[in-house]
Design a protein around this motif. Structure first.
Motif, PDB file in Angstrom:
ATOM      1  N   GLY A  25      16.692  -6.354 -19.190  1.00  0.00           N
ATOM      2  CA  GLY A  25      16.449  -7.691 -19.725  1.00  0.00           C
ATOM      3  C   GLY A  25      17.628  -8.630 -19.574  1.00  0.00           C
ATOM      4  O   GLY A  25      17.710  -9.644 -20.265  1.00  0.00           O
ATOM      5  N   ILE A  26      18.530  -8.297 -18.659  1.00  0.00           N
ATOM      6  CA  ILE A  26      19.740  -9.094 -18.447  1.00  0.00           C
ATOM      7  C   ILE A  26      19.673  -9.760 -17.083  1.00  0.00           C
ATOM      8  O   ILE A  26      19.376  -9.106 -16.081  1.00  0.00           O
ATOM      9  N   ALA A  31      26.791 -19.827 -13.119  1.00  0.00           N
ATOM     10  CA  ALA A  31      26.789 -20.876 -14.141  1.00  0.00           C
ATOM     11  C   ALA A  31      26.349 -22.179 -13.481  1.00  0.00           C
ATOM     12  O   ALA A  31      26.455 -22.335 -12.260  1.00  0.00           O
ATOM     13  N   ILE A  32      25.850 -23.099 -14.283  1.00  0.00           N
ATOM     14  CA  ILE A  32      25.516 -24.432 -13.786  1.00  0.00           C
ATOM     15  C   ILE A  32      26.291 -25.471 -14.612  1.00  0.00           C
ATOM     16  O   ILE A  32      26.618 -25.231 -15.780  1.00  0.00           O
ATOM     17  N   PRO A  33      26.599 -26.620 -14.013  1.00  0.00           N
ATOM     18  CA  PRO A  33      27.457 -27.604 -14.678  1.00  0.00           C
ATOM     19  C   PRO A  33      27.045 -28.025 -16.086  1.00  0.00           C
ATOM     20  O   PRO A  33      27.916 -28.141 -16.956  1.00  0.00           O
ATOM     21  N   PRO A  34      25.734 -28.228 -16.391  1.00  0.00           N
ATOM     22  CA  PRO A  34      25.414 -28.712 -17.731  1.00  0.00           C
ATOM     23  C   PRO A  34      25.725 -27.720 -18.860  1.00  0.00           C
ATOM     24  O   PRO A  34      25.768 -28.106 -20.021  1.00  0.00           O
ATOM     25  N   GLU A  35      25.945 -26.460 -18.519  1.00  0.00           N
ATOM     26  CA  GLU A  35      26.246 -25.471 -19.563  1.00  0.00           C
ATOM     27  C   GLU A  35      27.734 -25.142 -19.634  1.00  0.00           C
ATOM     28  O   GLU A  35      28.146 -24.262 -20.381  1.00  0.00           O
ATOM     29  N   CYS A  66      31.746 -18.984 -11.088  1.00  0.00           N
ATOM     30  CA  CYS A  66      31.625 -18.342 -12.391  1.00  0.00           C
ATOM     31  C   CYS A  66      30.210 -17.789 -12.503  1.00  0.00           C
ATOM     32  O   CYS A  66      29.230 -18.515 -12.345  1.00  0.00           O
ATOM     33  N   TRP A  67      30.123 -16.516 -12.753  1.00  0.00           N
ATOM     34  CA  TRP A  67      28.847 -15.815 -12.868  1.00  0.00           C
ATOM     35  C   TRP A  67      28.643 -15.397 -14.312  1.00  0.00           C
ATOM     36  O   TRP A  67      29.598 -15.018 -15.007  1.00  0.00           O
ATOM     37  N   LEU A  68      27.404 -15.450 -14.759  1.00  0.00           N
ATOM     38  CA  LEU A  68      27.076 -15.161 -16.149  1.00  0.00           C
ATOM     39  C   LEU A  68      26.119 -13.983 -16.261  1.00  0.00           C
ATOM     40  O   LEU A  68      25.258 -13.789 -15.399  1.00  0.00           O
ATOM     41  N   ASP A  73      18.331 -15.810 -24.349  1.00  0.00           N
ATOM     42  CA  ASP A  73      19.039 -17.088 -24.204  1.00  0.00           C
ATOM     43  C   ASP A  73      20.491 -16.967 -24.667  1.00  0.00           C
ATOM     44  O   ASP A  73      21.125 -17.956 -25.000  1.00  0.00           O
ATOM     45  N   GLN A  74      21.012 -15.734 -24.654  1.00  0.00           N
ATOM     46  CA  GLN A  74      22.372 -15.482 -25.131  1.00  0.00           C
ATOM     47  C   GLN A  74      23.303 -15.065 -24.000  1.00  0.00           C
ATOM     48  O   GLN A  74      22.979 -14.160 -23.219  1.00  0.00           O
TER      49      GLN A  74
END
Length: 156
Positions: A25-26, A31-35, A66-68, A73-74
């Motif tokens: 579930g991951i 990353a995207i700029p708005p976050e 940058c990878w998340l 939604d966490q």
């Protein structure tokens, strides 16, 4: 601690790592700029200001370096590359409650693949903590006489 060198042309395959995370579930994604403010706030809360500075650089790159790791939604982890120096991996971190699930491994492998996609043949893990982990997962080797390396004289 001495830096480590990784052969980017000899990495573990990425797809099984992403599939293993998806099965838990991951999601692993850029990353995207708005976050940016959310990601940097989370990093500050969990890891401190120095890593915020490096992640800010990674999110400002084009393409973003940058990878998340996101569950639901966490945000549960992040990995960066090309921050302190070109072809460098790090910083990276996984929230304490989420460690031991393979998230750090997946972030490491996706970041190193990203360096390879950007044209690098070798990556550097700067000032690594768990050297045995990097040796085992990606075959990283210690770079002799690389301490303190690019971190010499860094303001703290």
């Amino acid at each position: 601690m001495a830096d480590m060198l990784v052969k980017l042309y000899n990495l573990p395959p990425l797809e099984p790592e992403l599939a293993a995370m998806k099965a838990k579930g991951i999601t692993i994604r850029r990353a995207i700029p708005p976050e940016k403010h959310v990601v940097l706030g989370w990093i500050k809360e969990h890891f401190g200001d120095a890593w915020v500075s490096e992640a800010d650089v990674a999110i400002s790159h084009d393409p973003i370096d940058c990878w998340l790791a996101v569950e639901g939604d966490q945000l549960i982890g992040f990995g960066c590359c090309n921050t302190t120096a070109r072809a460098f991996f790090g910083p990276t971190g996984v929230s304490e409650a989420q460690r031991g699930r393979g998230v750090g491994r997946a972030l490491l492998i996706v970041c190193l693949h990203a360096l390879y996609w950007e044209g690098y043949a070798y990556g550097i893990i700067g000032d690594p903590g768990p050297t045995e982990f990097y040796e085992k997962v990606v075959g990283a080797t210690i770079i002799p006489d690389s301490e303190p390396g690019v971190y010499a004289g860094m303001l703290r």
